[in-house]
Design an enzyme around this catalytic site. Structure first.
Site, mmCIF file in Angstrom:
data_model
loop_
_atom_site.group_PDB
_atom_site.id
_atom_site.type_symbol
_atom_site.label_atom_id
_atom_site.label_comp_id
_atom_site.label_asym_id
_atom_site.label_seq_id
_atom_site.Cartn_x
_atom_site.Cartn_y
_atom_site.Cartn_z
ATOM 1 N N SER A 24 70.494 63.902 48.657
ATOM 2 C CA SER A 24 71.660 63.439 47.882
ATOM 3 C C SER A 24 71.224 62.599 46.680
ATOM 4 O O SER A 24 72.068 62.130 45.925
ATOM 5 C CB SER A 24 72.610 62.623 48.763
ATOM 6 O OG SER A 24 71.927 61.568 49.405
ATOM 7 N N ASN A 111 73.786 54.437 57.824
ATOM 8 C CA ASN A 111 75.213 54.739 57.965
ATOM 9 C C ASN A 111 76.093 53.604 57.468
ATOM 10 O O ASN A 111 77.087 53.831 56.773
ATOM 11 C CB ASN A 111 75.540 55.069 59.426
ATOM 12 C CG ASN A 111 74.851 56.339 59.886
ATOM 13 O OD1 ASN A 111 74.293 57.071 59.058
ATOM 14 N ND2 ASN A 111 74.854 56.597 61.180
ATOM 15 N N THR A 156 116.926 68.468 30.801
ATOM 16 C CA THR A 156 116.732 68.839 32.207
ATOM 17 C C THR A 156 116.552 70.351 32.152
ATOM 18 O O THR A 156 117.158 71.018 31.303
ATOM 19 C CB THR A 156 117.948 68.479 33.094
ATOM 20 O OG1 THR A 156 119.088 69.175 32.606
ATOM 21 C CG2 THR A 156 118.239 66.978 33.081
ATOM 22 N N HIS A 157 115.701 70.872 33.009
ATOM 23 C CA HIS A 157 115.343 72.306 32.965
ATOM 24 C C HIS A 157 114.767 72.688 31.593
ATOM 25 O O HIS A 157 114.831 73.863 31.206
ATOM 26 C CB HIS A 157 116.553 73.209 33.260
ATOM 27 C CG HIS A 157 117.347 72.794 34.451
ATOM 28 N ND1 HIS A 157 117.144 73.314 35.705
ATOM 29 C CD2 HIS A 157 118.336 71.860 34.587
ATOM 30 C CE1 HIS A 157 117.982 72.751 36.565
ATOM 31 N NE2 HIS A 157 118.706 71.847 35.908
ATOM 32 N N SER A 278 91.096 76.065 14.525
ATOM 33 C CA SER A 278 90.681 77.348 15.091
ATOM 34 C C SER A 278 89.654 77.968 14.154
ATOM 35 O O SER A 278 89.751 77.834 12.934
ATOM 36 C CB SER A 278 91.897 78.266 15.210
ATOM 37 O OG SER A 278 91.481 79.620 15.216
ATOM 38 N N LYS A 284 95.905 76.714 12.192
ATOM 39 C CA LYS A 284 96.085 76.070 13.499
ATOM 40 C C LYS A 284 95.657 74.617 13.523
ATOM 41 O O LYS A 284 94.680 74.221 12.912
ATOM 42 C CB LYS A 284 95.264 76.820 14.581
ATOM 43 C CG LYS A 284 95.730 78.220 14.873
ATOM 44 C CD LYS A 284 97.029 78.300 15.672
ATOM 45 C CE LYS A 284 96.872 77.840 17.110
ATOM 46 N NZ LYS A 284 96.206 78.820 17.944
ATOM 47 N N ASN A 286 95.212 72.313 16.847
ATOM 48 C CA ASN A 286 95.373 72.386 18.301
ATOM 49 C C ASN A 286 95.251 71.002 18.947
ATOM 50 O O ASN A 286 94.365 70.228 18.605
ATOM 51 C CB ASN A 286 94.324 73.327 18.895
ATOM 52 C CG ASN A 286 94.508 74.756 18.417
ATOM 53 O OD1 ASN A 286 95.638 75.180 18.148
ATOM 54 N ND2 ASN A 286 93.421 75.483 18.291
ATOM 55 N N GLU A 291 95.526 69.010 25.982
ATOM 56 C CA GLU A 291 95.329 70.133 26.909
ATOM 57 C C GLU A 291 94.263 69.810 27.954
ATOM 58 O O GLU A 291 94.376 70.167 29.124
ATOM 59 C CB GLU A 291 94.920 71.387 26.131
ATOM 60 C CG GLU A 291 96.016 71.912 25.218
ATOM 61 C CD GLU A 291 95.465 72.936 24.235
ATOM 62 O OE1 GLU A 291 95.064 74.020 24.676
ATOM 63 O OE2 GLU A 291 95.418 72.631 23.030
ATOM 64 N N TYR A 318 79.434 58.926 62.366
ATOM 65 C CA TYR A 318 78.925 59.546 61.144
ATOM 66 C C TYR A 318 78.452 60.980 61.386
ATOM 67 O O TYR A 318 77.825 61.284 62.393
ATOM 68 C CB TYR A 318 77.742 58.713 60.601
ATOM 69 C CG TYR A 318 77.133 59.301 59.343
ATOM 70 C CD1 TYR A 318 77.656 58.986 58.088
ATOM 71 C CD2 TYR A 318 76.065 60.204 59.406
ATOM 72 C CE1 TYR A 318 77.128 59.544 56.938
ATOM 73 C CE2 TYR A 318 75.526 60.761 58.252
ATOM 74 C CZ TYR A 318 76.060 60.433 57.019
ATOM 75 O OH TYR A 318 75.540 60.978 55.880
ATOM 76 N N GLN A 323 78.249 63.073 53.514
ATOM 77 C CA GLN A 323 77.499 62.945 52.265
ATOM 78 C C GLN A 323 78.227 63.678 51.128
ATOM 79 O O GLN A 323 78.008 63.386 49.952
ATOM 80 C CB GLN A 323 76.090 63.524 52.469
ATOM 81 C CG GLN A 323 75.190 63.456 51.267
ATOM 82 C CD GLN A 323 73.730 63.683 51.662
ATOM 83 O OE1 GLN A 323 73.101 62.820 52.216
ATOM 84 N NE2 GLN A 323 73.211 64.876 51.388
ATOM 85 N N LYS A 326 80.727 62.000 47.959
ATOM 86 C CA LYS A 326 80.417 61.286 46.721
ATOM 87 C C LYS A 326 80.668 62.060 45.435
ATOM 88 O O LYS A 326 81.328 61.541 44.524
ATOM 89 C CB LYS A 326 78.962 60.811 46.749
ATOM 90 C CG LYS A 326 78.757 59.653 47.696
ATOM 91 C CD LYS A 326 77.309 59.323 47.851
ATOM 92 C CE LYS A 326 77.002 58.863 49.246
ATOM 93 N NZ LYS A 326 77.407 59.787 50.335
HETATM 94 N N1 ARG Z 1 72.756 60.114 52.139
HETATM 95 C C1 ARG Z 1 73.579 59.832 53.260
HETATM 96 C C2 ARG Z 1 75.050 59.944 52.876
HETATM 97 O O1 ARG Z 1 75.334 59.914 51.749
HETATM 98 C C3 ARG Z 1 73.295 58.459 53.770
HETATM 99 C C4 ARG Z 1 73.554 58.273 55.233
HETATM 100 C C5 ARG Z 1 72.615 59.094 56.024
HETATM 101 N N2 ARG Z 1 72.651 58.769 57.397
HETATM 102 C C6 ARG Z 1 72.038 59.507 58.291
HETATM 103 N N3 ARG Z 1 72.119 59.134 59.505
HETATM 104 N N4 ARG Z 1 71.420 60.603 57.990
HETATM 105 O O2 ARG Z 1 75.920 60.078 53.720
#
Ligand code: ARG
Length: 462
Positions: A24, A111, A156-157, A278, A284, A286, A291, A318, A323, A326
């Protein structure tokens, strides 16, 4: 070579594809500042509780500070073989200070580490988004104050319904954004508990002080259940939900800007600063930024649905699935930030054609409701009858291809003999909006007061 951090029972390195799917660091390197802040808070607590000696703590502290400096300068060699931000920093610390490094990971796990890092990032980003929303509200309220008395069609509409003022229309978004801001604030209040010290899932046998680490990181308190601490991502979901709703509000306004900027509507124009041309059609202009605000809403909503889907089947505690929390969250919240900035720029840039809006406000028998209300008020008809009489007058005008105000008094009296010359006053759009004085209504005096009240409130906040 097996992994130095957890490879005790492993003999060989992971398969290349295992490393690729597992790593990650490509995206969680963004959490380096939070990871180091979390480690420093944890370390200070371990030292205070005599779990780590002052000498080891000092070495770890110096090492972390040096690593932070390297990361800030862009000199830090992130390595995919070290999987994530936590192990990249730990490995760098070990190569700087030697075995003392290993003491930092006492009474914690990746974790709770990732849970605290991510929470800090989401919390601080939500705070920043709330401020940006307030800046956009201010831009809208200023524009609304300037156009509190300018009439435009209300729809409206997407059919002309009743005249409103442009200021009233803009203030509608100020209200929506006010609720968006309070959603971010509510989410923040719930997420501001510290998971650090939950360790892998069950807590720890070391005599740690979770209140101390929570306070050091600006949390209100530690989380109360170690399993919950490492296994929920509802804090990110709430922030994403607030972001998705906010983006949806921006998208609706963006859609209106797109419509208003067409030659057919012609209600408003964006300057060259917020328009593009354009490559083939020279005429044009734009509204690409509008948008894109509309289009990027898809990513923000998608991130919410994506994370809900990741979480929905996970048993406690966990799992590595988490992971996947993110990238979507980073992208969605950063995208919203960009959209807020672009929208704030467009609002300031927007040049309404108030003459055209006013002419259009009278089209489509937009004051028919005023006429019906007049028949109730002045002639004493029940509203349903007044509606019917007005409908016949509209049909008469439509048949002749003119507006209600273009009918003669005689023609009108052919349908309702009790009408007098006074009826013409209610057929004007200015009179129509001025009469809407009910609380929250579009009367210019209301709009002015609302816009001013918001500007006063916002003065203390941005
Ligand atoms: N890179 C992991 C995540 O984003 C960190 C936690 C990993 N924990 C583990 N027990 N492998 O979730």
């Amino acid at each position: 070579m097996s992994n130095r951090m957890w490879g005790g029972r492993f003999e060989s390195a992971p398969d290349a594809i295992m490393e690729e799917i597992n790593a990650s660091i490509g995206f969680d390197s963004k959490l380096a500042p939070q990871d180091i802040a979390g480690s420093l808070a944890h370390l200070a607590m371990l030292e205070a509780r005599s779990i780590v000696s002052p000498a080891d703590a000092a070495a770890i502290r110096d090492g972390l500070a040096a690593i932070r400096g390297e990361i800030e300068k862009g000199d830090f060699p992130f390595e995919r073989s070290l999987e994530d931000i936590h192990m990249n920093i730990e490995a760098a610390l070990a190569s700087r200070i030697g075995p003392a490094e290993g003491r930092l990971h006492t009474a914690r796990s990746r974790n709770d580490q990732v849970a605290v890092d991510f929470r800090l990032w989401v919390r601080d980003t939500a705070d920043a988004l709330g401020k940006q929303v307030a800046v956009l509200q201010r831009a809208l309220a200023e524009k609304a104050l300037a156009h509190a008395g300018d009439v435009m069609p209300g729809f409206t509409h997407l059919q002309s319904a009743q005249p409103v003022t442009l200021g009233h229309h803009l203030m509608a978004y100020v209200e929506m954004l006010g609720r968006d801001r309070s959603r971010f604030a509510d989410a923040r209040a719930r997420m501001n508990e510290c998971p650090l010290g939950a360790a892998a899932l069950a807590g720890t046998s070391f005599p740690i002080d979770r209140h101390m680490t929570a306070a050091a990181l600006g949390f209100d308190r530690p989380t109360a259940n170690s399993l919950d601490s490492v296994s929920d991502r509802d804090f990110a979901l709430e922030a994403l939900a607030a972001a998705a709703i906010c983006a949806t509000h921006l998208s609706r306004f963006a859609e209106e800007i797109v419509l208003w900027a067409t030659p057919q509507f012609g209600f408003a124009a964006l300057s060259d600063r917020f328009s593009t041309g354009s490559s083939i059609m020279p005429q044009k202009r734009n509204p690409d930024a509008a948008e894109l605000v509309r289009g990027k809403t898809g990513r923000v909503v998608g991130a919410l649905i994506g994370l809900l889907t990741v979480m929905k089947g996970l048993p406690l505690a966990y799992s590595k699935d988490m992971q996947e929390d993110k990238e979507g969250t980073f992208d969605a919240l950063q995208t919203l930030s960009l959209c807020l900035a672009a929208m704030t720029g467009m609002v300031a840039d927007l040049r309404p054609d108030t003459g055209r809006m006013a002419r259009s406000a009278g089209a489509g028998f937009a004051t028919a409701t005023d006429l019906a209300d007049y028949l109730v008020r002045e002639i004493g008809l029940p509203f349903r009858d007044a509606h019917h009489v007005t409908g016949r007058l509209v049909a008469l005008a439509a048949g002749r291809g003119v507006g209600l105000e273009d009918l003669s008094l005689e023609e009108m009296r052919g349908i309702e003999p009790r009408l007098t010359q006074a009826v013409f006053a209610v057929l004007g759009v200015e009179n129509s909006v001025a009469s809407r004085t009910s609380y929250g209504g579009t009367a210019p005096a209301n709009v002015r007061a609302q816009a001013q009240a918001w500007l006063d409130r916002l003065r203390d906040e941005v």
